[in-house]
Design a protein around this motif. Structure first.
Motif, PDB file in Angstrom:
ATOM      1  N   ILE A  88       0.843  -1.202   0.000  1.00  0.00           N
ATOM      2  CA  ILE A  88       0.000   0.000   0.000  1.00  0.00           C
ATOM      3  C   ILE A  88       0.876   1.249   0.000  1.00  0.00           C
ATOM      4  O   ILE A  88       0.640   2.187  -0.756  1.00  0.00           O
ATOM      5  CB  ILE A  88      -0.956  -0.003   1.212  1.00  0.00           C
ATOM      6  CG1 ILE A  88      -2.018  -1.108   1.046  1.00  0.00           C
ATOM      7  CG2 ILE A  88      -1.626   1.362   1.390  1.00  0.00           C
ATOM      8  CD1 ILE A  88      -2.821  -1.392   2.299  1.00  0.00           C
ATOM      9  N   ARG A  89       1.904   1.241   0.815  1.00  0.00           N
ATOM     10  CA  ARG A  89       2.796   2.406   0.885  1.00  0.00           C
ATOM     11  C   ARG A  89       3.517   2.636  -0.438  1.00  0.00           C
ATOM     12  O   ARG A  89       3.641   3.767  -0.917  1.00  0.00           O
ATOM     13  CB  ARG A  89       3.809   2.218   2.010  1.00  0.00           C
ATOM     14  CG  ARG A  89       4.650   3.461   2.201  1.00  0.00           C
ATOM     15  CD  ARG A  89       5.416   3.401   3.482  1.00  0.00           C
ATOM     16  NE  ARG A  89       6.086   4.687   3.686  1.00  0.00           N
ATOM     17  CZ  ARG A  89       7.279   4.809   4.214  1.00  0.00           C
ATOM     18  NH1 ARG A  89       7.923   3.737   4.631  1.00  0.00           N
ATOM     19  NH2 ARG A  89       7.827   5.990   4.363  1.00  0.00           N
ATOM     20  N   GLN A  90       4.005   1.572  -1.067  1.00  0.00           N
ATOM     21  CA  GLN A  90       4.714   1.712  -2.336  1.00  0.00           C
ATOM     22  C   GLN A  90       3.784   2.212  -3.438  1.00  0.00           C
ATOM     23  O   GLN A  90       4.166   3.057  -4.254  1.00  0.00           O
ATOM     24  CB  GLN A  90       5.371   0.387  -2.745  1.00  0.00           C
ATOM     25  CG  GLN A  90       6.450  -0.087  -1.796  1.00  0.00           C
ATOM     26  CD  GLN A  90       7.491   0.987  -1.497  1.00  0.00           C
ATOM     27  OE1 GLN A  90       8.018   1.636  -2.384  1.00  0.00           O
ATOM     28  NE2 GLN A  90       7.768   1.183  -0.219  1.00  0.00           N
ATOM     29  N   LEU A  91       2.561   1.677  -3.460  1.00  0.00           N
ATOM     30  CA  LEU A  91       1.587   2.145  -4.456  1.00  0.00           C
ATOM     31  C   LEU A  91       1.208   3.604  -4.220  1.00  0.00           C
ATOM     32  O   LEU A  91       1.044   4.368  -5.174  1.00  0.00           O
ATOM     33  CB  LEU A  91       0.337   1.262  -4.442  1.00  0.00           C
ATOM     34  CG  LEU A  91       0.518  -0.143  -4.997  1.00  0.00           C
ATOM     35  CD1 LEU A  91      -0.712  -0.995  -4.725  1.00  0.00           C
ATOM     36  CD2 LEU A  91       0.812  -0.085  -6.500  1.00  0.00           C
ATOM     37  N   ALA A  92       1.087   3.998  -2.970  1.00  0.00           N
ATOM     38  CA  ALA A  92       0.781   5.398  -2.654  1.00  0.00           C
ATOM     39  C   ALA A  92       1.907   6.310  -3.130  1.00  0.00           C
ATOM     40  O   ALA A  92       1.650   7.357  -3.735  1.00  0.00           O
ATOM     41  CB  ALA A  92       0.553   5.550  -1.156  1.00  0.00           C
ATOM     42  N   ARG A  93       3.122   5.912  -2.877  1.00  0.00           N
ATOM     43  CA  ARG A  93       4.266   6.711  -3.344  1.00  0.00           C
ATOM     44  C   ARG A  93       4.267   6.823  -4.870  1.00  0.00           C
ATOM     45  O   ARG A  93       4.536   7.880  -5.429  1.00  0.00           O
ATOM     46  CB  ARG A  93       5.573   6.091  -2.888  1.00  0.00           C
ATOM     47  CG  ARG A  93       5.891   6.320  -1.458  1.00  0.00           C
ATOM     48  CD  ARG A  93       7.216   5.690  -1.120  1.00  0.00           C
ATOM     49  NE  ARG A  93       7.639   6.048   0.215  1.00  0.00           N
ATOM     50  CZ  ARG A  93       8.698   5.550   0.804  1.00  0.00           C
ATOM     51  NH1 ARG A  93       9.462   4.669   0.163  1.00  0.00           N
ATOM     52  NH2 ARG A  93       9.023   5.915   2.008  1.00  0.00           N
ATOM     53  N   ALA A  94       3.979   5.702  -5.540  1.00  0.00           N
ATOM     54  CA  ALA A  94       3.955   5.707  -7.004  1.00  0.00           C
ATOM     55  C   ALA A  94       2.864   6.628  -7.544  1.00  0.00           C
ATOM     56  O   ALA A  94       3.016   7.192  -8.634  1.00  0.00           O
ATOM     57  CB  ALA A  94       3.754   4.292  -7.535  1.00  0.00           C
ATOM     58  N   HIS A  95       1.784   6.783  -6.778  1.00  0.00           N
ATOM     59  CA  HIS A  95       0.687   7.656  -7.197  1.00  0.00           C
ATOM     60  C   HIS A  95       0.769   9.023  -6.525  1.00  0.00           C
ATOM     61  O   HIS A  95      -0.201   9.773  -6.498  1.00  0.00           O
ATOM     62  CB  HIS A  95      -0.663   6.990  -6.901  1.00  0.00           C
ATOM     63  CG  HIS A  95      -0.947   5.847  -7.814  1.00  0.00           C
ATOM     64  ND1 HIS A  95      -0.584   4.556  -7.517  1.00  0.00           N
ATOM     65  CD2 HIS A  95      -1.538   5.810  -9.029  1.00  0.00           C
ATOM     66  CE1 HIS A  95      -0.952   3.767  -8.505  1.00  0.00           C
ATOM     67  NE2 HIS A  95      -1.522   4.499  -9.438  1.00  0.00           N
ATOM     68  N   LYS A  96       1.938   9.327  -5.957  1.00  0.00           N
ATOM     69  CA  LYS A  96       2.225  10.616  -5.337  1.00  0.00           C
ATOM     70  C   LYS A  96       1.212  10.991  -4.261  1.00  0.00           C
ATOM     71  O   LYS A  96       0.794  12.135  -4.137  1.00  0.00           O
ATOM     72  CB  LYS A  96       2.321  11.712  -6.400  1.00  0.00           C
ATOM     73  CG  LYS A  96       3.469  11.478  -7.350  1.00  0.00           C
ATOM     74  CD  LYS A  96       3.511  12.511  -8.440  1.00  0.00           C
ATOM     75  CE  LYS A  96       4.649  12.324  -9.380  1.00  0.00           C
ATOM     76  NZ  LYS A  96       4.963  11.043  -9.871  1.00  0.00           N
ATOM     77  N   ALA A  97       0.809   9.990  -3.493  1.00  0.00           N
ATOM     78  CA  ALA A  97      -0.087  10.215  -2.364  1.00  0.00           C
ATOM     79  C   ALA A  97       0.740  10.299  -1.096  1.00  0.00           C
ATOM     80  O   ALA A  97       1.812   9.700  -1.006  1.00  0.00           O
ATOM     81  CB  ALA A  97      -1.100   9.082  -2.246  1.00  0.00           C
ATOM     82  N   ARG A  98       0.253  11.038  -0.142  1.00  0.00           N
ATOM     83  CA  ARG A  98       0.916  11.143   1.152  1.00  0.00           C
ATOM     84  C   ARG A  98       0.802   9.778   1.829  1.00  0.00           C
ATOM     85  O   ARG A  98      -0.286   9.232   1.958  1.00  0.00           O
ATOM     86  CB  ARG A  98       0.202  12.211   1.977  1.00  0.00           C
ATOM     87  CG  ARG A  98       0.743  12.420   3.338  1.00  0.00           C
ATOM     88  CD  ARG A  98       0.036  13.580   4.003  1.00  0.00           C
ATOM     89  NE  ARG A  98      -1.374  13.626   3.614  1.00  0.00           N
ATOM     90  CZ  ARG A  98      -2.386  13.635   4.463  1.00  0.00           C
ATOM     91  NH1 ARG A  98      -2.155  13.619   5.744  1.00  0.00           N
ATOM     92  NH2 ARG A  98      -3.625  13.694   4.041  1.00  0.00           N
ATOM     93  N   SER A  99       1.926   9.226   2.211  1.00  0.00           N
ATOM     94  CA  SER A  99       1.874   7.900   2.819  1.00  0.00           C
ATOM     95  C   SER A  99       2.951   7.757   3.872  1.00  0.00           C
ATOM     96  O   SER A  99       4.003   8.367   3.797  1.00  0.00           O
ATOM     97  CB  SER A  99       2.053   6.824   1.755  1.00  0.00           C
ATOM     98  OG  SER A  99       3.361   6.858   1.247  1.00  0.00           O
ATOM     99  N   ASP A 100       2.641   6.955   4.855  1.00  0.00           N
ATOM    100  CA  ASP A 100       3.639   6.525   5.813  1.00  0.00           C
ATOM    101  C   ASP A 100       3.314   5.078   6.167  1.00  0.00           C
ATOM    102  O   ASP A 100       2.233   4.577   5.871  1.00  0.00           O
ATOM    103  CB  ASP A 100       3.700   7.429   7.046  1.00  0.00           C
ATOM    104  CG  ASP A 100       2.439   7.401   7.882  1.00  0.00           C
ATOM    105  OD1 ASP A 100       1.475   6.694   7.525  1.00  0.00           O
ATOM    106  OD2 ASP A 100       2.415   8.087   8.909  1.00  0.00           O
ATOM    107  N   TYR A 101       4.265   4.418   6.766  1.00  0.00           N
ATOM    108  CA  TYR A 101       4.072   3.001   7.042  1.00  0.00           C
ATOM    109  C   TYR A 101       2.963   2.781   8.070  1.00  0.00           C
ATOM    110  O   TYR A 101       2.186   1.844   7.947  1.00  0.00           O
ATOM    111  CB  TYR A 101       5.380   2.364   7.504  1.00  0.00           C
ATOM    112  CG  TYR A 101       5.247   0.870   7.650  1.00  0.00           C
ATOM    113  CD1 TYR A 101       5.194   0.051   6.528  1.00  0.00           C
ATOM    114  CD2 TYR A 101       5.134   0.280   8.899  1.00  0.00           C
ATOM    115  CE1 TYR A 101       5.043  -1.318   6.642  1.00  0.00           C
ATOM    116  CE2 TYR A 101       4.991  -1.094   9.029  1.00  0.00           C
ATOM    117  CZ  TYR A 101       4.939  -1.883   7.896  1.00  0.00           C
ATOM    118  OH  TYR A 101       4.782  -3.242   8.020  1.00  0.00           O
ATOM    119  N   ASP A 102       2.873   3.656   9.078  1.00  0.00           N
ATOM    120  CA  ASP A 102       1.851   3.476  10.111  1.00  0.00           C
ATOM    121  C   ASP A 102       0.438   3.526   9.523  1.00  0.00           C
ATOM    122  O   ASP A 102      -0.401   2.682   9.836  1.00  0.00           O
ATOM    123  CB  ASP A 102       1.991   4.538  11.203  1.00  0.00           C
ATOM    124  CG  ASP A 102       3.234   4.342  12.061  1.00  0.00           C
ATOM    125  OD1 ASP A 102       3.712   3.198  12.164  1.00  0.00           O
ATOM    126  OD2 ASP A 102       3.713   5.338  12.630  1.00  0.00           O
ATOM    127  N   GLY A 103       0.172   4.489   8.659  1.00  0.00           N
ATOM    128  CA  GLY A 103      -1.144   4.587   8.035  1.00  0.00           C
ATOM    129  C   GLY A 103      -1.432   3.418   7.119  1.00  0.00           C
ATOM    130  O   GLY A 103      -2.551   2.890   7.084  1.00  0.00           O
TER     131      GLY A 103
END
Length: 190
Positions: A88-103
């Protein structure tokens, strides 16, 4: 997060999700309070079903096989939630979404709850009933992912979020299929 709020998270993009996003619990607290206890539920249910209805599910399967199955399933569960969080975190980064591991971990853990709870159906020795409830758990997990991704990643529903949501659902469904394959081992063991 209250249990009554959890049911609203299945159908709402904000109710429960906004509160969770604001609270920002750590992955460790989710592991201790949710993942570890609920991961034990399927393990205990497999052991129960093996000892009580083992002959129904696998006529030639010994109790030691059921114990091995329970341990293998537990290990797989312990790997699945953090793996899904990482995805989920990697996909969020790829889609330029704010992400962190906790979320991401929170979303992966919350989405797994209906699947963990579906193991309670092992009190009833009926493969069709067990499968129906497992698929219902998967559908509920998909609903949680669908509503949780925009909330936990702080993005509005757009084409990127939709694509990411469906990809997480496909990958999660694949992980669920692997876990089901582990549970079906008694049918193929001797």
């Amino acid at each position: 997060m209250k249990a009554t709020t959890y049911t609203h998270m299945l159908t709402s993009f904000h109710e429960g999700w906004d509160e969770l996003h604001e609270a920002h619990p750590t992955a460790f607290s989710f592991f201790i309070k949710l993942v570890l206890p609920l991961s034990l539920l399927p393990v205990l249910m497999v052991l129960y079903a093996g000892s009580r209805y083992g002959q129904y599910y696998g006529p030639t399967v010994s109790m030691s096989h059921w114990e091995t199955l329970a341990v293998a399933f537990f290990v797989a569960e312990m790997l699945t939630v953090p793996s899904m969080a990482w995805i989920i975190r990697q996909l969020a980064r790829a889609h330029k979404a704010r992400s962190d591991y906790d979320g991401s971990y929170a979303l992966a853990a919350i989405a797994a709850v209906p699947m963990w709870l579906s193991s309670l159906t092992l009190f009833v020795p009926s493969v069709l009933f067990n499968l129906a409830c497992a698929f219902t758990g998967l559908a509920m997990a998909c609903a949680l992912v669908y509503h949780g991704i925009p909330a936990m990643l702080g993005k509005e529903r757009d084409e990127d979020v939709r694509d990411m949501t469906y990809l997480v659902m496909w990958i999660g469904g694949g992980a669920w299929a692997i876990l089901c394959a582990i549970l079906s081992m008694p049918f193929f063991s001797a």
